[in-house]
Scaffold this active site. Sequence first.
Site, mmCIF file in Angstrom:
data_model
loop_
_atom_site.group_PDB
_atom_site.id
_atom_site.type_symbol
_atom_site.label_atom_id
_atom_site.label_comp_id
_atom_site.label_asym_id
_atom_site.label_seq_id
_atom_site.Cartn_x
_atom_site.Cartn_y
_atom_site.Cartn_z
ATOM 1 N N CYS A 1 7.951 1.125 12.101
ATOM 2 C CA CYS A 1 7.094 0.069 11.510
ATOM 3 C C CYS A 1 7.826 -1.247 11.337
ATOM 4 O O CYS A 1 7.195 -2.297 11.221
ATOM 5 C CB CYS A 1 6.601 0.486 10.131
ATOM 6 S SG CYS A 1 6.065 2.158 9.975
ATOM 7 N N ASP B 1 2.710 -5.947 2.713
ATOM 8 C CA ASP B 1 3.075 -4.972 3.746
ATOM 9 C C ASP B 1 3.542 -5.614 5.049
ATOM 10 O O ASP B 1 3.711 -4.920 6.054
ATOM 11 C CB ASP B 1 1.871 -4.059 4.041
ATOM 12 C CG ASP B 1 1.613 -3.082 2.903
ATOM 13 O OD1 ASP B 1 2.477 -2.219 2.671
ATOM 14 O OD2 ASP B 1 0.572 -3.194 2.237
ATOM 15 N N HIS C 1 -0.339 7.242 10.231
ATOM 16 C CA HIS C 1 -0.346 6.700 11.583
ATOM 17 C C HIS C 1 0.149 7.766 12.564
ATOM 18 O O HIS C 1 0.922 8.652 12.175
ATOM 19 C CB HIS C 1 0.611 5.498 11.691
ATOM 20 C CG HIS C 1 0.111 4.242 11.053
ATOM 21 N ND1 HIS C 1 0.897 3.469 10.220
ATOM 22 C CD2 HIS C 1 -1.078 3.596 11.146
ATOM 23 C CE1 HIS C 1 0.208 2.403 9.828
ATOM 24 N NE2 HIS C 1 -0.993 2.459 10.372
ATOM 25 N N LEU D 1 0.852 -1.199 0.000
ATOM 26 C CA LEU D 1 0.000 0.000 0.000
ATOM 27 C C LEU D 1 0.881 1.240 0.000
ATOM 28 O O LEU D 1 1.923 1.268 0.656
ATOM 29 C CB LEU D 1 -0.879 0.006 1.264
ATOM 30 C CG LEU D 1 -1.841 -1.175 1.405
ATOM 31 C CD1 LEU D 1 -2.449 -1.176 2.806
ATOM 32 C CD2 LEU D 1 -2.930 -1.099 0.338
ATOM 33 N N ARG E 1 -6.982 3.968 9.737
ATOM 34 C CA ARG E 1 -6.725 2.550 10.029
ATOM 35 C C ARG E 1 -7.205 2.124 11.429
ATOM 36 O O ARG E 1 -7.334 0.933 11.696
ATOM 37 C CB ARG E 1 -5.223 2.276 9.937
ATOM 38 C CG ARG E 1 -4.588 2.630 8.604
ATOM 39 C CD ARG E 1 -4.931 1.607 7.541
ATOM 40 N NE ARG E 1 -4.264 1.892 6.288
ATOM 41 C CZ ARG E 1 -3.049 1.441 5.963
ATOM 42 N NH1 ARG E 1 -2.379 0.692 6.804
ATOM 43 N NH2 ARG E 1 -2.519 1.748 4.807
#
Length: 253
Positions: free
Chosen positions: A248, A60, A161, A18, A131
Amino acid sequence: MFTKAILRKPGRSLVKGLRSSDLGTPDHSLALRQHASYVEALWQCGLETIVLEADEDYPDSVFIEDVALLTPCCAVITRPGAESRRGEIYEMKKVLGEHYEQIYEIEKPGTIEAGDIMMVGKHFFIGISERTNIEGARQMISFLESNGMAGSTIDLEKVLHLKTGVAYLENNNLLACGEFLKRKEFSIFNIIDVDPAESYAANCIWVNDNVLVPSGYPITRQRIKDAGYKTIEVDVSEFRKLDGGLSCLSLRF
Ligand code: GLY
């Protein structure tokens, strides 16, 4: 202090991950080398690393932080808001079973990705984003409270995020940019301001008194050094192409 980190190697399917911008297609070979350098940086910080093999079904899945919240006393498996990422949780349940006795799970209709969660001691700030929804945050806060911790929500305006725009560096220092510079929720912190031209560098990680900083953001790196931290630069250009950052790429605990 952290002692371990869980990571997942990037698969060839990374090119289908994504993305919200057009910074180009990630180069898989380079992404693998950058991932290996990131693992070495965590070793430098004293962590034992558990590196899972790539999962080609989930482009992802290298952004492993999103699928679980790890706290000192329990783990919570998330329910990613991105539908293409929901299946990433199944292997994570097995892996975390080797490290945690108490594991909770977010249930429908809650959605939450742990890139939206920032730990500050026993308090967890949860960004409400595309999200992460209110129900996901409510379930998460209830798991935290039943283990002597706490949580609160913060509405996001622009970023993917919460940790796209803020990073807690311990010692009451918060690295922040853009929409987070003036938020009342963060007024208790010493703010280390990230220049708008370097906004990507707001996603740094504190690891045992070191701060990992993405390569190529000298103003931010200097400001973090000036605040008294040892910094380690890591090139994550291929992950940036998919809106991913340093936080991440690992689950630290
Ligand atoms: N490409 C990272 C994410 O959107 O979840």
